[in-house]
Design a protein around this motif. Structure first.
Motif, short mmCIF file in Angstrom:
data_model
loop_
_atom_site.label_atom_id
_atom_site.label_comp_id
_atom_site.label_asym_id
_atom_site.label_seq_id
_atom_site.Cartn_x
_atom_site.Cartn_y
_atom_site.Cartn_z
N CYS A 237 32.74 19.28 91.02
CA CYS A 237 32.06 19.34 92.32
C CYS A 237 30.66 18.75 92.18
O CYS A 237 29.90 19.11 91.27
N PRO A 238 30.29 17.83 93.06
CA PRO A 238 28.96 17.20 92.98
C PRO A 238 27.83 18.18 93.28
O PRO A 238 26.66 17.86 93.02
N SER A 239 28.16 19.37 93.80
CA SER A 239 27.13 20.33 94.13
C SER A 239 26.99 21.45 93.11
O SER A 239 25.89 21.79 92.69
N CYS A 240 28.15 22.03 92.69
CA CYS A 240 28.08 23.20 91.82
C CYS A 240 28.71 22.97 90.45
O CYS A 240 28.78 23.90 89.63
N ASP A 241 29.24 21.76 90.19
CA ASP A 241 29.83 21.38 88.89
C ASP A 241 31.11 22.13 88.56
O ASP A 241 31.56 22.14 87.41
N THR A 242 31.74 22.75 89.57
CA THR A 242 33.03 23.39 89.34
C THR A 242 34.11 22.34 89.19
O THR A 242 34.14 21.36 89.94
N GLN A 243 35.00 22.51 88.22
CA GLN A 243 36.07 21.54 88.01
C GLN A 243 37.04 21.57 89.18
O GLN A 243 37.44 22.63 89.65
N TRP A 244 37.40 20.38 89.66
CA TRP A 244 38.22 20.26 90.85
C TRP A 244 39.61 19.78 90.45
O TRP A 244 39.78 18.77 89.77
N GLN A 245 40.63 20.49 90.91
CA GLN A 245 42.02 20.10 90.67
C GLN A 245 42.59 19.53 91.96
O GLN A 245 42.48 20.14 93.02
N TYR A 246 43.24 18.38 91.83
CA TYR A 246 43.74 17.68 93.02
C TYR A 246 45.25 17.85 93.14
O TYR A 246 45.99 17.66 92.17
N GLN A 247 45.71 18.18 94.35
CA GLN A 247 47.12 18.23 94.68
C GLN A 247 47.33 17.49 95.99
O GLN A 247 46.57 17.71 96.95
N PRO A 248 48.33 16.60 96.07
CA PRO A 248 48.57 15.86 97.31
C PRO A 248 48.85 16.82 98.46
O PRO A 248 49.44 17.88 98.25
#
Length: 316
Positions: A237-248
């Motif tokens: 996340c560009p704001s909080c640095d939380t890792q983001w997982q992507y699902q369609p």
């Protein structure tokens, strides 16, 4: 004042008669008219659009492109830049129908889960009385008779008309989303209404993925996430640095077709355009006697309700 050729007029006419077109369709028409592919002649294509918009600006119109947050495709359309009493004369939708449409748009835009949809039953249970304001801007007790007499049947027919005219769309999970004409026309409204923007493209994030961190307000469109993941392989996340997982995304809009084979023609407007005969979808839709649909609240209220809290928007 630049003079437009027949080629410019043909491009404008194609959008006015056929409504918003996908990028592929619009590029196909441009190639057929000019003999040049926009993919290899991007400068030429942009020059055509610039000249068209210079002329359209004199009548408060704009040839605009946007990306549909439901399917990720780019669309082109002609929109009205002015929303006043005079421009409202160009629509054949009734006052209750316009109020109903406005309530649906507000419900979708204000949903803190950013699903970009409203359950069919919730839409049918919207109370038009909540859309009646007095001179001070607060809710009025003087409700017009037309609003009181706007029945469930009227609402169903209005939804079908709005879907047919591309102001709304159906998703494959039987929910209602915003149509491409709304996405094109309401860009300024989304901004003025305070709808959070996508962190990547800065367009309205009413249909977007939320940051996994409940305390973070960042939203990113699924196609923006897909692009970022294809470039970096992972994303924080560009704001909080939380890792983001992507699902369609699972739900995509379903195009509703006429029983007849003739193409549907629609005119641009800042409000829902001229109505057409009510169209019943060929697929099974949720009805009033089917209230046990998954994910649909059985107690719907007005468009300004809170459908779910931000903290409950994430799976546990």
């Amino acid at each position: 004042m630049a003079v437009l050729s027949w080629k410019h007029h043909t491009l404008i006419q194609s959008l006015l008669e056929r409504g918003p077109l996908t990028e592929k369709e619009f590029h196909f028409i441009f190639t057929g008219i000019t003999g040049q592919n926009p993919g290899t002649h991007q400068g030429k294509f942009n020059d055509y659009l610039l000249k068209i918009n210079r002329e359209l600006s004199y009548v408060q119109l704009d040839l605009r492109a946007c990306r549909d947050p439901y399917d990720g495709r780019v669309y082109f359309g002609v929109v009205n830049n002015v929303s006043d009493d005079q421009s409202k004369l160009g629509t054949k939708y009734s006052v209750p129908q316009i109020a109903f449409f406005k309530a649906i748009v507000e419900a979708i835009a204000q949903d803190v889960t950013a699903e970009g949809t409203i359950c069919n039953l919730d839409a049918l249970n919207i109370k038009l009385e909540n859309q009646v304001l007095n001179s001070s801007g607060s809710q009025s007790q003087d409700v017009p008779a037309a609003f009181k007499n706007f029945t469930m049947s009227h609402k169903e027919k209005t939804i079908d008309q709005l879907v047919k005219d591309k102001w709304l769309c159906y998703t494959e999970d039987d929910n209602i989303g915003l149509g491409i004409r709304s996405i094109l026309d309401l860009r300024s409204w989304f901004h003025n209404a305070g709808v959070p923007s996508c962190q990547v493209c800065n367009e309205a994030g009413f249909k977007a993925k939320l940051c996994p961190n409940d305390g973070c307000a960042v939203r990113i469109h699924h196609y923006c996430l897909k692009k970022r993941f294809s470039q970096k392989g992972m994303l924080v996340c560009p704001s909080c640095d939380t890792q983001w997982q992507y699902q369609p995304p699972k739900a995509e809009p379903i195009e509703v077709e006429d029983e007849e084979t003739e193409p549907v023609q629609s005119q641009p407007s800042s409000n829902p355009g001229p109505s057409q005969p009510s169209l019943r979808s060929k697929r099974k839709r949720q009805r009033l006697d089917n209230v046990e649909t998954a994910g649909c609240s059985s107690q719907a209220s007005g468009a300004n309700r809170k459908r779910v809290t931000r903290s409950s928007a994430h799976p546990r």
